[in-house]
Design an enzyme around this catalytic site. Structure first.
Site, PDB file in Angstrom:
ATOM      1  N   ASP A  51      36.836  36.377  65.506  1.00 16.57           N
ATOM      2  CA  ASP A  51      37.995  36.040  66.330  1.00 16.57           C
ATOM      3  C   ASP A  51      38.731  34.864  65.730  1.00 16.57           C
ATOM      4  O   ASP A  51      38.135  33.891  65.295  1.00 16.57           O
ATOM      5  CB  ASP A  51      37.526  35.656  67.744  1.00 16.57           C
ATOM      6  CG  ASP A  51      37.407  36.866  68.629  1.00 16.57           C
ATOM      7  OD1 ASP A  51      37.912  37.922  68.233  1.00 16.57           O
ATOM      8  OD2 ASP A  51      36.812  36.732  69.700  1.00 16.57           O
ATOM      9  N   ASP A  86      33.182  32.033  76.612  1.00 15.30           N
ATOM     10  CA  ASP A  86      33.568  33.450  76.621  1.00 15.30           C
ATOM     11  C   ASP A  86      33.940  33.961  78.019  1.00 15.30           C
ATOM     12  O   ASP A  86      34.624  34.965  78.155  1.00 15.30           O
ATOM     13  CB  ASP A  86      32.425  34.323  76.066  1.00 15.30           C
ATOM     14  CG  ASP A  86      32.052  33.929  74.653  1.00 15.30           C
ATOM     15  OD1 ASP A  86      31.750  32.740  74.439  1.00 15.30           O
ATOM     16  OD2 ASP A  86      32.069  34.794  73.764  1.00 15.30           O
ATOM     17  N   LYS A 123      26.476  42.014  72.589  1.00 14.91           N
ATOM     18  CA  LYS A 123      27.007  41.923  71.222  1.00 14.91           C
ATOM     19  C   LYS A 123      26.437  40.688  70.520  1.00 14.91           C
ATOM     20  O   LYS A 123      25.999  40.775  69.371  1.00 14.91           O
ATOM     21  CB  LYS A 123      28.537  41.803  71.267  1.00 14.91           C
ATOM     22  CG  LYS A 123      29.157  41.411  69.933  1.00 14.91           C
ATOM     23  CD  LYS A 123      30.663  41.309  69.999  1.00 14.91           C
ATOM     24  CE  LYS A 123      31.209  39.936  70.260  1.00 14.91           C
ATOM     25  NZ  LYS A 123      31.025  38.955  69.187  1.00 14.91           N
ATOM     26  N   ASN A 124      26.465  39.558  71.238  1.00 18.01           N
ATOM     27  CA  ASN A 124      26.070  38.313  70.580  1.00 18.01           C
ATOM     28  C   ASN A 124      24.569  38.206  70.356  1.00 18.01           C
ATOM     29  O   ASN A 124      24.094  37.232  69.771  1.00 18.01           O
ATOM     30  CB  ASN A 124      26.589  37.104  71.369  1.00 18.01           C
ATOM     31  CG  ASN A 124      28.093  36.939  71.176  1.00 18.01           C
ATOM     32  OD1 ASN A 124      28.704  37.638  70.371  1.00 18.01           O
ATOM     33  ND2 ASN A 124      28.680  36.016  71.918  1.00 18.01           N
ATOM     34  N   ARG A 165      32.404  37.103  62.686  1.00 20.60           N
ATOM     35  CA  ARG A 165      31.797  35.776  62.618  1.00 20.60           C
ATOM     36  C   ARG A 165      30.275  35.886  62.415  1.00 20.60           C
ATOM     37  O   ARG A 165      29.674  35.097  61.701  1.00 20.60           O
ATOM     38  CB  ARG A 165      32.107  35.050  63.932  1.00 20.60           C
ATOM     39  CG  ARG A 165      31.352  33.773  64.182  1.00 20.60           C
ATOM     40  CD  ARG A 165      31.900  32.636  63.373  1.00 20.60           C
ATOM     41  NE  ARG A 165      31.210  31.375  63.665  1.00 20.60           N
ATOM     42  CZ  ARG A 165      31.377  30.285  62.948  1.00 20.60           C
ATOM     43  NH1 ARG A 165      32.212  30.261  61.928  1.00 20.60           N
ATOM     44  NH2 ARG A 165      30.725  29.186  63.247  1.00 20.60           N
TER      45      ARG A 165
END
Ligand code: UD1
Length: 423
Positions: free
Chosen positions: A119, A309, A24-25, A95
């Site tokens: 988040d 994380d 995802k990041n 974000r």
């Protein structure tokens, strides 16, 4: 809002193979970087997660269309008609929307962007992004929650970050690829997802040296010189760690297809200290666990340190380990909110400021809990695997933001887990 829940019952050891989707990041940042060049981009190994859809909507509002194809492929078309305004309704949801700042400013010289959401933990300022881009000639105004940035043409600069911020590094690099001259970025973040972004940019024709190190040197090219490209998204080390944690608390033997040991070295070292056996098999990682885990102390740090994380997963493992472990958070003060939920499952944890003291108990006991964010949600699911009776995790929409079929993947390994509508 999704009102489904995940129900979990302890079912013993996990066995089999799980494929690790793209990160995802990384993928969200690659998607934002398609603003830099006209043409058709093809991204492979794209996870089927909600945040990809939100980023696609945001980019569609700006002018890049996305289409999901079978087999984890995302095709993105930048036709050159770009409107550098990121609307609040979309920006507030993730974000990573801040990542349109660098590409738009460098390529088009202006951006209007609401302050990003994502988040809801701690305060997440963007002062380092702003300072870096100002050093390259941009001007910023912030009014009524909207960032307005302008620059005639950015110029290269020597920039040292006060802290290796992931987002600031990404925005400075994606701006610098179109700056006049050379940008030297020191104390850059060096997460694998940043290397993935840099490699993607190089595939587009950008000139970047020092990829993977904490000094990135970017030689700017003329606007219009970059081209669309194809790219495979780097595997998600956080999702990989989630399946490892699941094996760690359940026992068993599982192959994580695609997981990269070289992206998780520090974590693997600590997992091994806890009693997990992990072998690099070239095409992935084989994970084996038997008996009770041992407690360790752990602190989060920027890469190559242990990522913040991972922390809810490690705390969950410590909750059932033999002994006492102290976990220190060095990045986000607010990131212990899931502790109360773990306590509802019978975990013995004392959290205070940046520290949590976790006294392992032999077993957790199932209860209804609520996911406060993506990673904590996944950790609660893992906790449910180690709890007697039934655990019901609400707030599943958080988990869906970052996990590609967590429930299906765990069920395929033998876990007793399913999704149900609220009621
Ligand atoms: C990214 C990840 C997130 C991960 C984090 C750290 C995405 C979408 N999110 O977030 O999952 O936990 O990296 O590995 O990729 N800070 C400032 N000023 C700034 C920028 C950051 O004070 O200008 C602070 C933040 O508030 C935070 C710390 O620096 O305390 C780390 O932030 P950063 O590395 O930028 O993380 P993100 O890019 O937001």
């Amino acid at each position: 809002m999704n009102d489904e829940r995940i129900l979990i019952r302890r079912a013993g050891a996990l066995h089999g193979e799980v494929s690790i989707p793209g990160a995802k990041n990384s993928v969200l940042k690659l998607m934002a970087a398609t603003l830099l060049a006209e043409g058709t981009f093809t991204l492979g190994n794209v996870p089927d997660i909600v945040d990809v859809g939100i980023m696609a909507e945001l980019l569609a509002a700006i002018g890049v269309r996305s289409e999901r194809l079978p087999g984890g492929v995302l095709r993105m078309v930048n036709s050159g008609e770009i409107s550098p305004v990121a609307p609040y309704e979309l920006v507030e949801r993730i974000r990573a929307s801040i990542n349109v700042l660098g590409p738009l400013l460098g390529r088009f010289g202006r951006v209007s962007l609401s302050m990003p959401g994502g988040d809801d933990f701690g305060s997440r300022p963007i002062d380092m992004h702003v300072k870096g881009l100002e050093a390259m000639g941009a001007t910023f105004e912030m009014r009524h929650g909207v960032v307005e940035a302008r620059a005639d043409r950015l110029h290269g600069a020597d920039i040292t970050l006060e802290f290796p911020s992931v987002g600031a590094t990404e925005n400075i690099v994606t701006a610098a690829v179109h700056a006049k001259g050379t940008t030297v970025l020191d104390n850059a973040a060096r997460e694998p997802e940043i290397s993935d972004l840099c490699n993607f940019l190089v595939g587009m024709g950008a000139q970047i040296e020092g990829i993977g190190s904490s000094t990135l040197v970017v030689h700017g090219v003329e606007p219009g010189e970059l081209r669309a490209t194809q790219h495979q998204v780097v595997p998600d080390r956080i999702q990989a760690a989630t399946y490892m944690a699941a094996v760690a608390v359940s026992g068993g033997e599982v192959v994580l297809r695609g997981a990269r040991a070289d992206h998780m070295e520090m974590l693997l070292r600590r997992f091994r200290d806890m009693g997990l056996a992990v072998t690099d098999i070239g095409t992935g990682l084989a994970v084996w666990a038997e008996g009770r885990l041992r407690s360790i102390d752990m602190a989060t740090l920027p890469y190559p340190g242990i990522a913040t994380d991972y922390k809810p997963l490690v705390v969950t493992m410590l909750a059932v380990a033999d002994g006492v472990g102290i976990v220190t958070e060095n990045l986000y003060p607010g990131r212990f909110r899931y502790v109360e939920e773990l306590q509802r499952l019978g975990a013995d944890i004392r959290a205070d400021g940046h520290h949590a003291v976790v006294r392992g108990v032999p077993a957790l006991s199932g209860a209804p809990v609520r996911a406060p964010d993506i990673r904590a949600g996944a950790a609660l699911v893992v906790a449910g695997l180690a709890a007697d009776g039934e655990t019901s995790v609400a707030g599943v929409h958080h988990v869906d933001r970052g996990y590609d079929d967590l429930v299906g993947r765990l069920a395929a390994l033998g876990a007793d887990i399913r999704r149900v509508p609220a009621g």
